[in-house]
Design a protein around this motif. Structure first.
Motif, PDB file in Angstrom:
ATOM      1  N   ALA A  58       0.851  -1.188   0.000  1.00 19.70           N
ATOM      2  CA  ALA A  58       0.000   0.000   0.000  1.00 19.70           C
ATOM      3  C   ALA A  58       0.891   1.243   0.000  1.00 19.70           C
ATOM      4  O   ALA A  58       1.786   1.369   0.828  1.00 19.70           O
ATOM      5  CB  ALA A  58      -0.901  -0.009   1.230  1.00 19.70           C
ATOM      6  N   ASN A  59       0.653   2.138  -0.931  1.00 17.57           N
ATOM      7  CA  ASN A  59       1.388   3.413  -0.924  1.00 17.57           C
ATOM      8  C   ASN A  59       0.525   4.582  -1.382  1.00 17.57           C
ATOM      9  O   ASN A  59       1.028   5.679  -1.614  1.00 17.57           O
ATOM     10  CB  ASN A  59       2.670   3.330  -1.760  1.00 17.57           C
TER      11      ASN A  59
ATOM     12  N   LEU B  60       3.358  -0.186   9.664  1.00 18.58           N
ATOM     13  CA  LEU B  60       2.669  -0.098  10.958  1.00 18.58           C
ATOM     14  C   LEU B  60       2.514  -1.476  11.599  1.00 18.58           C
ATOM     15  O   LEU B  60       1.448  -1.858  12.078  1.00 18.58           O
ATOM     16  CB  LEU B  60       1.314   0.605  10.805  1.00 18.58           C
ATOM     17  N   ALA B  61       3.605  -2.212  11.586  1.00 18.57           N
ATOM     18  CA  ALA B  61       3.698  -3.494  12.277  1.00 18.57           C
ATOM     19  C   ALA B  61       5.129  -3.601  12.780  1.00 18.57           C
ATOM     20  O   ALA B  61       5.904  -2.656  12.673  1.00 18.57           O
ATOM     21  CB  ALA B  61       3.363  -4.648  11.338  1.00 18.57           C
ATOM     22  N   ASN B  62       5.477  -4.713  13.347  1.00 17.98           N
ATOM     23  CA  ASN B  62       6.877  -4.992  13.635  1.00 17.98           C
ATOM     24  C   ASN B  62       7.056  -6.504  13.655  1.00 17.98           C
ATOM     25  O   ASN B  62       6.121  -7.246  13.359  1.00 17.98           O
ATOM     26  CB  ASN B  62       7.347  -4.333  14.943  1.00 17.98           C
TER      27      ASN B  62
ATOM     28  N   GLN C 114       0.182  -5.978  10.308  1.00 20.21           N
ATOM     29  CA  GLN C 114       0.219  -4.661   9.668  1.00 20.21           C
ATOM     30  C   GLN C 114      -1.216  -4.128   9.563  1.00 20.21           C
ATOM     31  O   GLN C 114      -2.174  -4.888   9.624  1.00 20.21           O
ATOM     32  CB  GLN C 114       0.896  -4.757   8.308  1.00 20.21           C
ATOM     33  N   LEU C 115      -1.362  -2.827   9.395  1.00 18.60           N
ATOM     34  CA  LEU C 115      -2.690  -2.218   9.506  1.00 18.60           C
ATOM     35  C   LEU C 115      -3.251  -1.647   8.206  1.00 18.60           C
ATOM     36  O   LEU C 115      -4.418  -1.243   8.173  1.00 18.60           O
ATOM     37  CB  LEU C 115      -2.658  -1.100  10.563  1.00 18.60           C
ATOM     38  N   TYR C 116      -2.458  -1.586   7.158  1.00 17.90           N
ATOM     39  CA  TYR C 116      -2.995  -1.031   5.914  1.00 17.90           C
ATOM     40  C   TYR C 116      -4.049  -1.959   5.316  1.00 17.90           C
ATOM     41  O   TYR C 116      -3.893  -3.173   5.286  1.00 17.90           O
ATOM     42  CB  TYR C 116      -1.870  -0.782   4.908  1.00 17.90           C
TER      43      TYR C 116
ATOM     44  N   PHE D  36      -9.357   6.545  11.444  1.00 20.40           N
ATOM     45  CA  PHE D  36      -7.992   6.623  10.925  1.00 20.40           C
ATOM     46  C   PHE D  36      -7.555   5.274  10.353  1.00 20.40           C
ATOM     47  O   PHE D  36      -7.010   5.203   9.239  1.00 20.40           O
ATOM     48  CB  PHE D  36      -7.037   7.051  12.033  1.00 20.40           C
ATOM     49  N   ILE D  37      -7.809   4.193  11.085  1.00 15.97           N
ATOM     50  CA  ILE D  37      -7.373   2.874  10.634  1.00 15.97           C
ATOM     51  C   ILE D  37      -8.187   2.410   9.431  1.00 15.97           C
ATOM     52  O   ILE D  37      -7.636   1.909   8.438  1.00 15.97           O
ATOM     53  CB  ILE D  37      -7.483   1.850  11.778  1.00 15.97           C
TER      54      ILE D  37
END
Length: 219
Positions: free
Chosen positions: A28-29, A70-72, A120-122, A181-182
């Protein structure tokens, strides 16, 4: 893997590698938040901006959800329901399934009991269900669960829970802002740009079989 002999080319290992190679390009970009970071000041709504401020501030979401996606690479126990407790049949698990214990199932290290990978959140809003056991049906439900900071799974010992899983004291309005937002600020609406126009078999994407070609009516 055109240079592999067919018996190896279509084996489980190469199939897994091929799927992983494809998934790595789906990035996602074009999400509003990404456009905002690149200087498009009106890409986010006011509510989404409030949600972003909470995400990176009071709600402490970025403690775990950070980095480019937005993860790790960490694993945490946050007490969600087991796989077998879901009405969804996706997991095919039962009460004896090792997978209910999270990463421990692979490492056999007690320190990994009930820990699961940070997602991840996208484009998260496009999922049908959420949580390790699919016990949530919406993004807001997950935000509310993390805000409450109380485990829903009695099988997870309290001492195993991550220190980051705690009551956050968010208001209902703040939960709504983070959800906005998410759900929308982090959704790239154009991921179909990664879908191939055709595949070598002549069948359909993503189901590469003759019946799907008939069902989907593709060329």
């Amino acid at each position: 893997f055109p240079d592999e002999d067919p018996p190896l080319r279509y084996g489980k290992e190469n199939c897994g590698l091929a799927i992983a190679a494809y998934e790595r390009i789906i990035l996602a970009n074009q999400a509003p938040f990404q456009l905002w970071l690149r200087g498009k000041s009106d890409a986010l709504t006011d509510q989404q901006k409030r949600g972003a401020a909470l995400f990176f501030g009071k709600a402490e979401c970025a403690t775990c959800h950070n980095g480019p996606n937005l993860a790790n690479m960490e694993f945490y126990a946050i007490g969600m329901e087991d796989l077998f407790g879901s009405s969804e049949i996706t997991y095919g698990a039962n009460s004896e399934s090792c997978e209910n214990k999270g990463r421990y199932c692979f490492t056999k290290d007690d320190a990994d009991l009930y820990k699961f990978k940070v997602p991840q959140l996208y484009n998260l809003v496009d999922s049908l269900f959420y949580g390790q056991g699919a016990s949530f049906l919406g993004v807001r439900d997950v935000v509310a669960y993390k805000n409450k900071g109380t485990k829903e799974n009695p099988n997870v010992p309290t001492e195993r829970l991550a220190a980051e899983f705690k009551p956050l004291g968010l208001t209902e309005a703040e939960i709504d802002d983070i959800t906005a937002f998410i759900e929308r600020g982090l959704r790239d609406p154009n991921l179909l740009r990664y879908q191939p126009l055709s595949i070598r078999s002549g069948n359909c994407f993503p189901n590469n079989d003759p019946q799907s070609k008939i069902d989907l009516g593709c060329n």
